[in-house]
Design an enzyme around this catalytic site. Sequence first.
Site, PDB file in Angstrom:
ATOM      1  N   GLU A 121       0.820  -1.217   0.000  1.00 49.14           N
ATOM      2  CA  GLU A 121       0.000   0.000   0.000  1.00 49.14           C
ATOM      3  C   GLU A 121       0.851   1.263   0.000  1.00 49.14           C
ATOM      4  O   GLU A 121       0.552   2.229  -0.713  1.00 49.14           O
ATOM      5  CB  GLU A 121      -0.925   0.031   1.234  1.00 49.14           C
ATOM      6  CG  GLU A 121      -1.889  -1.143   1.351  1.00 49.14           C
ATOM      7  CD  GLU A 121      -1.341  -2.266   2.206  1.00 49.14           C
ATOM      8  OE1 GLU A 121      -0.179  -2.673   2.015  1.00 49.14           O
ATOM      9  OE2 GLU A 121      -2.071  -2.747   3.077  1.00 49.14           O
ATOM     10  N   CYS A 146      -0.434   1.064   7.132  1.00 48.94           N
ATOM     11  CA  CYS A 146      -1.004   1.270   5.800  1.00 48.94           C
ATOM     12  C   CYS A 146      -2.395   1.907   5.864  1.00 48.94           C
ATOM     13  O   CYS A 146      -2.715   2.770   5.038  1.00 48.94           O
ATOM     14  CB  CYS A 146      -1.025  -0.048   5.039  1.00 48.94           C
ATOM     15  SG  CYS A 146       0.667  -0.611   4.680  1.00 48.94           S
TER      16      CYS A 146
END
Lengths: 155, 155
Positions: B59, B90
């Site tokens: 991510e 993330c």
Amino acid sequence: MEENFDLQQKYMRSALAQAKIAYKKAEVPIGCVIVLNGKIIARTHNRREELNQAYAHAEILAIKKACTILKSWRLNNCDIYVTVEPCPMCAGAIVNARMRNIYFGAINLKGGSCGTVYNIPSDNVLNHTCNIFGGLLKEECGKLITAYFKDKRIE
Amino acid sequence: MEENFDLQQKYMRSALAQAKIAYKKAEVPIGCVIVLNGKIIARTHNRREELNQAYAHAEILAIKKACTILKSWRLNNCDIYVTVEPCPMCAGAIVNARMRNIYFGAINLKGGSCGTVYNIPSDNVLNHTCNIFGGLLKEECGKLITAYFKDKRIE
């Protein structure tokens, strides 16, 4: 113990010096250093606007530098000093890097994740926990943030 | 709505293709794509071991790419598709980037931060919230992770 406290203040002053650099760049003034075996191995500040990167908070950039220097994603015996309580992203990154101690200055009411809104580094569900020491030089760290947002409102 | 679901599956299949690349590199097999206006603008996978960087989850690397492409730390109208529920780092980064929708595949019992252990992107205390859609292609996404950890135990 007192000697340790002097050292901790010294490291936080280095983080504050970084925060002041961010302030001059019109970034949210947050600075950070990472210490290993009594030596500062990374010193950085928030560069979100300069780099145009959502992840470019002081802590992530410091972790990036430290991982590069140590050639490892594990920063096991490293301590991080940051002028403001880390957000969820940064607290999560500190846990992911398996760091040892977190020292922060001012608390962060809008997302502080080392005891204020969340306490991510103390969560036993995650695969690592860190010790947290909040409030180190909190007045100086807090004043810088307050001054920044006051300037912003006047602009 | 059905057409949307087909599209969502298509994007998740691209994220799964990235996860399979990670698997071949012996990384924890998680893949991710970012979509803006019906177009994939970033596709990446977890590269923690390869880059030796604690922050190098799929991510974060995708957000980095998208910010570079859009020359902005704000990814307001972007949607992120990730094969496994994001960790605190993330999920926090997705909020920091002001993203719109989060689609994830398998749930993450050990730190999932989009509803399982935390629900960071739904927290009104933070300065942005995102919509969360979990369980998209969860069997395929989960199988890959299970296979990875099974291989690890055999090694």
